[in-house]
Design an enzyme around this catalytic site. Structure first.
Site, mmCIF file in Angstrom:
data_model
loop_
_atom_site.group_PDB
_atom_site.id
_atom_site.type_symbol
_atom_site.label_atom_id
_atom_site.label_comp_id
_atom_site.label_asym_id
_atom_site.label_seq_id
_atom_site.Cartn_x
_atom_site.Cartn_y
_atom_site.Cartn_z
ATOM 1 N N ASP A 33 0.751 -1.261 0.000
ATOM 2 C CA ASP A 33 0.000 0.000 0.000
ATOM 3 C C ASP A 33 0.780 1.310 0.000
ATOM 4 O O ASP A 33 0.679 2.099 -0.918
ATOM 5 C CB ASP A 33 -0.977 0.006 1.188
ATOM 6 C CG ASP A 33 -1.913 -1.192 1.155
ATOM 7 O OD1 ASP A 33 -1.714 -2.074 0.297
ATOM 8 O OD2 ASP A 33 -2.826 -1.253 1.975
ATOM 9 N N GLU A 68 -0.143 -9.679 11.857
ATOM 10 C CA GLU A 68 -0.057 -9.235 10.464
ATOM 11 C C GLU A 68 1.373 -8.849 10.089
ATOM 12 O O GLU A 68 1.850 -9.136 8.993
ATOM 13 C CB GLU A 68 -0.994 -8.029 10.263
ATOM 14 C CG GLU A 68 -1.110 -7.549 8.829
ATOM 15 C CD GLU A 68 -2.029 -6.334 8.711
ATOM 16 O OE1 GLU A 68 -2.330 -5.705 9.747
ATOM 17 O OE2 GLU A 68 -2.447 -6.012 7.584
HETATM 18 C C1 6A9 Z 1 -10.092 -2.428 5.239
HETATM 19 C C2 6A9 Z 1 -11.124 -2.452 7.455
HETATM 20 C C3 6A9 Z 1 -12.360 -3.865 10.543
HETATM 21 C C4 6A9 Z 1 -3.524 -4.792 3.536
HETATM 22 O O1 6A9 Z 1 -4.357 -8.838 4.018
HETATM 23 C C5 6A9 Z 1 -5.222 -8.133 3.188
HETATM 24 C C6 6A9 Z 1 -4.574 -6.833 2.715
HETATM 25 C C7 6A9 Z 1 -3.324 -7.142 1.906
HETATM 26 O O2 6A9 Z 1 -3.673 -7.739 0.695
HETATM 27 C C8 6A9 Z 1 -2.516 -5.893 1.596
HETATM 28 O O3 6A9 Z 1 -1.321 -6.261 0.980
HETATM 29 N N1 6A9 Z 1 -4.285 -5.981 3.867
HETATM 30 C C9 6A9 Z 1 -2.222 -5.116 2.855
HETATM 31 O O4 6A9 Z 1 -1.499 -3.970 2.548
HETATM 32 C C10 6A9 Z 1 -5.515 -5.634 4.644
HETATM 33 C C11 6A9 Z 1 -6.480 -4.806 3.828
HETATM 34 C C12 6A9 Z 1 -7.752 -4.462 4.492
HETATM 35 C C13 6A9 Z 1 -8.552 -3.504 3.644
HETATM 36 C C14 6A9 Z 1 -9.953 -3.320 4.067
HETATM 37 C C15 6A9 Z 1 -11.290 -2.756 6.013
HETATM 38 C C16 6A9 Z 1 -12.072 -3.185 8.296
HETATM 39 O O5 6A9 Z 1 -11.535 -3.278 9.599
#
Ligand code: 6A9
Length: 797
Positions: free
Chosen positions: A565, A764
């Site tokens: 991100d 994470e």
């Molecule tokens: C937000 C919030 C209760 C961010 O692991 C999933 C992703 C990855 O693919 C990405 O590389 N995560 C990483 O930078 C999490 C993304 C969550 C986005 C949605 C919702 C709700 O909270």
């Protein structure tokens, strides 16, 4: 001589068997595979939610709360929620085809829950047992088990206690159901353990609220509201409260007498709630049996089934995951088994429509996406975190499938097939799968709408390469006469017969037919990447301007499509070329070549190989900065000259982690030196996402700007292994890779292990200074790659 004769006879038999192709084989495999994966805790957003992987059949779940205190009612447990502060929770022993056990340490409620889920060998029937151990022997806990049917061809009616019970006096509630999609009539029973005790009925004259009795309510609810069963339950309870007008009177009544469902006398409907209230420890058992099957799950045979499921899991795990030093010890084996189980226990089945904006041009500034519903779609997938992100994420999935591929490759391929069935007519798959109202309810509005120009790293393509590699190193599969029977799990044998699990790997016919089936979609998907993510040629000169790429749909501070991100990139501009994306295109192209080769699509294979060559050449010609001695993004300056945007970290390591650099390349040594330099990327807990010396280190949101992520550390280890083992690597590279590999593997695993024991969770990401787990807890997604790290050799020599 006699022995020789025997061997040669055996050889001939094997050879002949191989020669006879069985046209039904694929079919029989598909059916058995479907069945054994039919049921599971496929609602991973809930602590305990069971459903089938059919769009419309039966869904079930459990709610619990302390009934001796009004103030804790609002904290009723249902959806995984970080505010519940569970000391730990998850399926600690779990095999998707057999079942297993979940532990939930609900410390705030003073309750320790253990849930066992079992399935019959054929996979049609299942049982769930929940045992609660209360810290306070007088604690009063209420449990609400609910089951609902979706679709007009499915029905469920209560059948115990004659027709309209005022109260259920016995402790068993039994339902009769019929399901077209499940193939006939079934029985669902909810009962309790003999030792369970109930609170006594006290003050209230209203016998219908007696907490010592089992209560149930049946109602008619629109299908897309079934997931709100917990809210519905509380609406029903409110009515009890409202019926008592005198506040003073209310104060004299023990809460457990108010907090009971009042049977309204209806016996059918599509949602059924069964409430039981206990004092101290308790046990409930739910069984689901298709009526026309012989192998029925009962309260009496539950324990032995559970024991054999756990035995199967342990044996299979030990056979498939032989951990290497220094992790070949009891405590790490338990850790690895728990992590893998939690990953597989997080697999879900999702069904519903998704919001897509197909019109907005992403290169315009301040774009506001406007979504229209598409679908319904269904998806069978792992999730990164049951608590925070209980849905499918495209690039997370490839990483999540790597450990599963080793445990049950048929399952991994089944999941990939499900994902690739979502490829639309243009070749696109949404990066994040937010299917249906329930899924949307957990996502802030600004993240809900998907756009068909947005990509995400094609990690699932790595699974194909790994699969083909594994397949080439497996013994050939020999079909036997009792092949069909062997496709069901063999409980009694206990000999670890897991025929289902590696059929694709051991049977070239099944593998080929899978590849042939999926190939056209893959081509479409691959061409979608090539056309939509192609970079701007401008006045650029390099060997092949077809193979240059730019992530579409980013803004000034974020490149969400890249997955990394907030990692520092060029200033958002159409001139930008992204080195990580070019590397991912290399991964994709290489996999396409391998699959084309497997399918004897010679011309395609040649084309893909040629493109792979172009990609490798462009990495060197366009993206290598000799000034910085690293691979970098590229953009143009005011004079329209290419200039580098260099930020040492995961982006610049991409050509290396994907093995796109030649083993004898002089660039390798620079990369290795950066990796092991503590002032740049090296820490005692893993490799930093961004160099300590970068100007953006720990700046802004500080998400991908320094802290440690396990997915990238896994790829780095894998690449170290690869380059360390190449015959044409220089002696210097060989000794350096070995040194880094050995230490890095130990550092990452040891740290994730330590944090797991200290906090009860996988995380994470990990703090680059202290090693502490941070951001999202209960993140089993790619953090579970530590399991594969433990399986890798201790050293390269
Ligand atoms: C937000 C919030 C209760 C961010 O692991 C999933 C992703 C990855 O693919 C990405 O590389 N995560 C990483 O930078 C999490 C993304 C969550 C986005 C949605 C919702 C709700 O909270």
């Amino acid at each position: 001589l006699a022995l020789l004769g025997l061997i040669s006879t055996a050889w001939t038999i094997k050879y002949e068997a191989m020669d006879e192709t069985d046209p039904d084989l694929d079919d029989r495999f598909e059916k058995a595979n479907e069945k054994s994966l039919l049921w599971g805790p496929y609602r991973p957003n809930l602590y305990l939610g069971i459903r089938s992987r059919l769009p419309e059949s039966l869904i079930a779940g459990l709610v619990w709360f302390r009934a001796d205190d009004y103030s804790s009612v609002g904290d009723a447990r249902h959806q995984c929620d970080s505010r519940d502060d569970m000391e730990t929770f998850g399926w600690m022993d779990y095999d998707p085809r057999a079942g297993g056990s979940e532990s939930i340490e609900d410390t705030k409620m003073g309750l320790s829950l253990k849930a066992d889920f079992v399935k019959t060998g054929g996979g049609e029937n299942w049982g769930l047992r929940v045992q609660g151990t209360a810290k306070d022997k007088n604690a009063i806990t209420s449990l609400v088990f609910y089951a609902g049917t979706e679709g007009k061809d499915n029905a469920l009616i209560i059948r115990s206690e004659k027709d309209t019970p005022e109260l259920v006096h016995g402790h068993e509630v039994s339902f009769f159901g019929y399901s077209e999609s499940l193939g006939g009539p079934f029985l669902l029973n909810v009962t309790e353990g003999r030792k369970s005790r109930h609170p006594k009925h006290g003050v209230l004259k209203d016998k219908a609220l007696d907490p010592s009795k089992t209560h149930h309510v049946s109602l008619i609810v629109p299908d897309d509201n079934l997931w709100k069963a917990k809210d519905i339950f509380f609406v029903l309870l409110k009515e009890n409260m409202n019926s008592i007008h005198d506040v003073e009177e209310l104060k004299t009544i023990p809460p457990q007498e108010i907090l009971q469902l009042k049977n309204p006398g209806l016996n059918d409907g599509n949602l059924h709630l069964v409430q039981k209230t206990f004092k101290g420890n308790f046990e409930i058992v739910v069984t689901f049996n298709m009526m026309e099957t012989d192998d029925q799950i009962t309260v009496d045979n539950f324990s032995s089934r559970k024991d054999s499921a756990l035995k199967r899991l342990r044996e299979k795990f030990n056979r498939k995951f032989q951990l290497e030093r220094p992790f070949n010890k009891g405590k790490y084996i338990t850790f690895a088994k728990e992590i893998l189980s939690q990953l597989m226990g997080g697999i879900g089945y999702f069904y519903g429509d998704q919001l897509v904006d197909r019109l907005t041009n992403l290169d315009e500034v301040n774009t506001q996406l406007d979504g229209k519903p598409e679908g319904p779609h269904n998806l069978f997938s792992c999730v990164p975190s049951r608590t925070f992100f209980p849905r499918g994420f495209y690039w997370d999935e490839g990483f999540q499938l790597m450990p599963i591929l080793q445990y049950d490759s048929d399952l991994a391929l089944d999941i990939i097939k499900s994902w690739f069935s979502l490829i639309d007519g243009s070749g696109w798959i949404a990066r994040e799968q937010i299917l249906g109202e329930e899924a949307r309810s957990g996502v802030p509005d600004e993240f809900v709408v998907q756009n068909p120009n947005i990509a995400n790293p094609p990690t699932m393509m790595m699974i194909f390469s790994q699969l083909l590699h594994l397949a080439n190193h497996r013994e050939q599969f020999v079909p036997t006469d009792d092949f069909a029977d062997k496709f069901t799990l063999n409980w009694d044998g206990g000999d670890g017969d897991d025929t289902l699990g590696d059929v694709h790997l051991t049977n070239p016919d099944v593998l080929n037919s899978y590849a042939a089936d999926i190939y056209p979609k893959l081509q479409l998907h691959y061409e979608w990447f090539r056309s939509t993510q192609r970079g701007d040629t401008l006045g650029r000169r390099c060997k092949n301007l077809e193979e240059i790429y730019r992530w579409k749909g980013r803004d000034e501070d974020h490149c969400l499509p890249s997955g990394l991100d907030d990692y520092p990139r060029c200033s958002a501009d159409t001139a930008e070329l992204d080195v990580d994306l070019l590397s991912w295109m290399g991964v994709m192209t290489r996999s396409m070549a391998a699959i084309a080769k497997l399918l004897d699509e010679t011309e395609d294979a040649e084309l893909y190989s040629q493109r792979l060559g172009d990609i490798k050449a462009n990495l060197e010609d366009l993206h290598w900065s000799s000034e910085n001695q690293t691979y970098c993004d590229v953009t143009v300056n005011d004079d329209e000259e290419d200039i580098f945007e260099c930020h040492l970290g995961y982006v610049s390591l991409m050509p290396f982690v994907h093995r796109l650099i030649s083993p004898d390349s002089p660039h390798l040594i620079h990369i290795l030196n950066d990796i092991r330099n503590p002032e740049k990327l090296w820490t005692d807990y893993g490799i930093r996402s961004l160099s300590k010396q970068d100007e953006y280190f720990h700046e802004g949101e500080d998400y991908w700007r320094g802290h440690i992520w396990v997915n990238m550390n896994y790829l780095i280890l894998d690449a170290l292994y690869y380059y360390g083992k190449r015959p044409n690597s220089t002696p210097e590279v060989k000794s350096l890779t070995n040194e880094i590999y050995t230490k890095l593997r130990e550092n990452v695993v040891e740290n994730v292990y330590r944090e797991y024991r200290r906090t009860g969770y996988a995380w994470e990401q990990y703090n680059e200074e202290t090693g502490e787990g941070q951001r999202t807890k209960n993140f089993l997604g790619w953090t579970s790659l530590v399991v594969l790290m433990m399986k890798m050799p201790e050293s390269l020599v």
